[in-house]
Structures are given as C-alpha cells and as structure tokens.
Scaffold this motif. Structure first.
Motif, PDB file in Angstrom:
ATOM      1  N   SER A 289       0.841  -1.216   0.000  1.00 43.93           N
ATOM      2  CA  SER A 289       0.000   0.000   0.000  1.00 43.93           C
ATOM      3  C   SER A 289       0.866   1.253   0.000  1.00 43.93           C
ATOM      4  O   SER A 289       0.533   2.245  -0.660  1.00 43.93           O
ATOM      5  CB  SER A 289      -0.931   0.014   1.211  1.00 43.93           C
TER       6      SER A 289
ATOM      7  N   ASN B 130       0.627   4.175  -2.705  1.00 50.57           N
ATOM      8  CA  ASN B 130       0.352   5.566  -2.329  1.00 50.57           C
ATOM      9  C   ASN B 130       1.403   6.527  -2.890  1.00 50.57           C
ATOM     10  O   ASN B 130       1.089   7.677  -3.224  1.00 50.57           O
ATOM     11  CB  ASN B 130       0.276   5.698  -0.805  1.00 50.57           C
TER      12      ASN B 130
ATOM     13  N   LEU C  83       0.535   7.628  -6.338  1.00 49.77           N
ATOM     14  CA  LEU C  83      -0.582   8.579  -6.424  1.00 49.77           C
ATOM     15  C   LEU C  83      -0.176   9.953  -5.882  1.00 49.77           C
ATOM     16  O   LEU C  83      -1.000  10.860  -5.817  1.00 49.77           O
ATOM     17  CB  LEU C  83      -1.771   8.059  -5.600  1.00 49.77           C
TER      18      LEU C  83
ATOM     19  N   MET D 266      -8.273   5.724  -6.971  1.00 46.75           N
ATOM     20  CA  MET D 266      -8.038   4.538  -6.155  1.00 46.75           C
ATOM     21  C   MET D 266      -9.376   3.930  -5.763  1.00 46.75           C
ATOM     22  O   MET D 266     -10.326   4.669  -5.488  1.00 46.75           O
ATOM     23  CB  MET D 266      -7.288   4.989  -4.905  1.00 46.75           C
TER      24      MET D 266
ATOM     25  N   VAL E 264      -5.500   2.663  -8.858  1.00 42.15           N
ATOM     26  CA  VAL E 264      -4.936   1.734  -7.872  1.00 42.15           C
ATOM     27  C   VAL E 264      -6.092   0.948  -7.269  1.00 42.15           C
ATOM     28  O   VAL E 264      -7.054   1.523  -6.768  1.00 42.15           O
ATOM     29  CB  VAL E 264      -4.171   2.496  -6.762  1.00 42.15           C
ATOM     30  N   CYS E 265      -5.992  -0.369  -7.349  1.00 44.48           N
ATOM     31  CA  CYS E 265      -7.003  -1.255  -6.756  1.00 44.48           C
ATOM     32  C   CYS E 265      -6.302  -1.981  -5.606  1.00 44.48           C
ATOM     33  O   CYS E 265      -5.533  -2.917  -5.835  1.00 44.48           O
ATOM     34  CB  CYS E 265      -7.500  -2.286  -7.766  1.00 44.48           C
ATOM     35  N   ASP E 266      -6.526  -1.494  -4.377  1.00 47.16           N
ATOM     36  CA  ASP E 266      -5.828  -2.072  -3.221  1.00 47.16           C
ATOM     37  C   ASP E 266      -6.729  -3.134  -2.591  1.00 47.16           C
ATOM     38  O   ASP E 266      -7.671  -2.808  -1.880  1.00 47.16           O
ATOM     39  CB  ASP E 266      -5.486  -0.962  -2.210  1.00 47.16           C
TER      40      ASP E 266
END
Ligand SMILES: Nc1ncnc2c1ncn2[C@@H]1O[C@H](COP(=O)(O)OP(=O)(O)OP(=O)(O)O)[C@@H](O)[C@H]1O
Ligand code: SF4
Ligand SMILES: [Mg+2]
Length: 331
Positions: free
Chosen positions: A60, A64, A67, A101, A182-184
């Motif tokens: 993560s 981050n 981004l 995200m 972003v696909c967390d």
C-alpha cells in the motif's frame, strides 16, 4: 508492441519510504520502519500491474507513492512523462485528476450519510466546471457502466450489499475517467460469491477506457488471472518482477516459489519441488543484513547475508533478486 518499444505510464526509480517509529523513552535513538526500499519498476499503459507479498511488505505504501499521496524519502516517480515527485501541490492536484483509487473496504470508505449521487459526484464537484444537471447525467451514466441504475442515485450506502457498495466505489473512482487506477485488495473484504463479478467489471472497464491498473492482492490465483505483469515484494524490497506468465510458469526467487506453494492451482507447475515458507516476517525496523529473505529461505547460502543480491534478468521481462541467479549470470 514489446515493452521496450512502449513508453511507460509510470516509472519508479530507486524509490524508498520510511516512517519514524515513536520513541519509547526520550533519549532513545531514532528508528525507522523501512516500508519501501530502493524500488525501481515500470508500468505500461493499459496493463494490469500486480503487487504481491505478505502483510506489511510495503504494497500500500508503494501504491500511495504512485498517487503522490505518500512522500518518498528518496528516488523519483514519473507519471506520463512528468516527475510526480517534483510537482508543486497545484501540479499534483491537476495530475491527480488522472489517478484514482478503489479501496479494500467499501463498507467504511463510503460515508453512510451521503447519497450515491453525492458520493459519486464528489470528484466532479472538486474538479469544478459541471452544472448540477451535468453532474446528475454523468453520475447516472457511470452507475449504468458499473451495473447500477439511475434509480439508485438518491439511495444511501446502507441500501446496498457489499458487492454493490464496491460498484459505487468503482463509479466514484472512474467518474473523472482516470488513466491510472490503484485497486488495493478490491475484493478481499467482499463475499467470495461476488469476487468474479467485481473482477470482471474491473476488466471490462479497463478495456473500455484503456485504464492502467495497479492491482494489490494477497491472492496469487487472482493476480495470475487478472494481471499482465507483477512485482513480488518482501520487507519493502523487490524480490521478483516481470511478466505474470513467466513468473508463474518459472518462479525464480525462493520467496515467490514459497508463496506459490501456498496456493492450490492446477495451472501452476506442480512438478516443482515444494519449498514451504518457514518462520515469521522479520521487523521492517531492523531487516536482516544482506538478502532480506535470509533466515527464512530454504536455499540460503553462507554468503547470502554478506550483501544485497542485485535484481538480475532471468529471461526477457523477468527479473529476480537472488544470489542463485546473480551467480548463474556471472558463470
Ligand atoms: N503511516 C505509517 N506510519 C508508520 N508506519 C507505517 C505507516 N504506513 C505503513 N507503515 C508500516 O510500513 C510497513 C508497510 O506497510 P504497508 O501498509 O505498505 O504494507 P502492506 O503490504 O500494504 O500490508 P497489508 O497487506 O497488511 O495491507 C508496515 O510495517 C507498516 O506497519
Ligand atoms: S540470496 Fe540467498 S537467502 Fe536470498 S533468496 Fe537467494 S538463496 Fe535465499
Ligand atoms: Mg496494504
């Protein structure tokens, strides 16, 4: 077109991020969690780039940084040719229009007091330039794209199931038509029965809008299914990196091999010797000297703790950071 002929959308050069650790007493020496250390990689337009590794390995934090939400301690990040790490707050705000995200937990990421319209329209309002009627029309069209309807505009998150809430989260993330998403862990908080629907929706939207995904997951079977390329991280460092097909067919790093042995998938080569992962992940405050996988690696050699193994090319678009491969290359 091969990767060497394409221009990457994102370039990370030697990116490191550390967090100061709260002192237990006033004169204690400063300590840092080394969340991400010296990561370099490239992400290409339209691909799904996976990030895997055990909890706390820096997935993560790495996402981050891409981004612009997390400051780097050192290194550079380029997005669409512009240096993200050198942008002013105003430039970053502009660049963020192209980056969004979706969150792991749609239950807590959607404010229950806001209607679906309010939630999905918020990025439009922040961006500015849309009348109320335009916002309604844009949101209604986006709800349709994610499998919801115009009739859902004035309903509230509590009216929806987990899968539907994640669809609202996806609509909100895509309303500004970003280039990069972003696909967390986008499905890990959802009921297993809706995983495939949400993943299929993400894949369909990617194809339609040509979005580049950074896809974080603990689940290697999901990564194998949806990602084109992947980075395997351990204690903040890159262990293996490159084409998903190649890494799943021929995992080069003992850590990747151990992670793969933890999943049951008939497509993954079962003729390989099974090497189980032993022990706990060491503290990122004080990682082991030399190769970070020392102490848990079934193939550890006496020299492995003497220096950090370089990331070397195992085959085209397939790299591993392990002395076993560094040695083979220099033979
Ligand atoms: N804001 C912060 N302050 C202090 N330490 C942090 C912060 N964010 C992350 N960390 C630490 O940095 C390391 C990497 O965290 P990160 O959340 O990036 O890992 P992750 O791979 O995403 O884990 P998970 O799979 O559990 O989501 C962890 O040791 C974590 O405790
Ligand atoms: S460098 Fe040594 S300890 Fe590290 S993964 Fe390779 S064999 Fe294992
Ligand atoms: Mg995480």
């Amino acid at each position: 077109m091969t990767n060497s002929e394409r221009r990457p959308l994102l370039i990370l050069e030697n990116v490191s991020v550390s967090f100061p650790v709260k002192k237990d007493f006033p004169f204690q020496k400063s300590r840092f969690v080394r969340a991400v250390t010296d990561v370099s990689l490239e992400i290409y337009p339209g691909e799904t780039f996976g990030v895997v590794g055990e909890s706390g390995c820096g997935k993560s934090t790495l996402a981050n940084t891409t981004l612009g939400m997390q400051r780097v301690n050192s290194g550079k990040i380029y997005f669409d040719g512009q240096e993200l790490t050198a942008m002013t707050p105003q430039q970053l705000k502009q660049a963020r229009r192209s980056m969004q995200m979706i969150f792991q937990d749609p239950f807590s990421s959607l404010n229950p007091r806001f209607s679906v319209f309010d939630l999905v329209a918020e990025p439009l309002r922040i961006q500015g330039g849309y009348t109320y009627a335009q916002q309604r029309a844009e949101v209604a069209a986006m709800l349709h794209e994610v499998g919801l309807s115009e009739g859902d505009l004035d309903r509230y998150p509590s009216d929806f199931s987990g899968g539907q809430k994640q669809r609202i989260g996806i609509a909100r993330a895509l309303i500004l038509k970003p280039q990069y998403l972003v696909c967390d862990e986008p499905v890990s908080a959802l009921d297993v029965s809706v995983h495939a629907q949400i993943l299929n929706l993400l894949m369909d939207l990617q194809e339609k809008y040509h979005i580049t995904y950074l896809f974080i997951s603990h689940n290697l079977a999901v990564v194998k299914r949806v990602c084109d390329r992947v980075v395997v991280m351990y204690l903040g460092k890159v262990m293996e990196y490159g084409s998903v097909d190649k890494i799943f067919r021929n995992p080069a790093h003992p850590y990747t091999q151990a992670l793969m042995n933890a999943i049951f998938d008939t497509d993954i080569d079962c003729t390989r010797e099974r090497k189980r992962l032993q022990g706990e992940v060491p503290s990122p405050i004080n990682p082991p000297p030399g190769c970070r996988f020392c102490g848990r690696c079934p193939e550890e050699q006496p020299g492995c703790s003497q220096g950090e193994p370089p990331l070397v090319e195992v085959e085209a678009d397939h790299y591993a950071a392990c002395f076993l491969h560094a040695a083979r290359r220099s033979e």
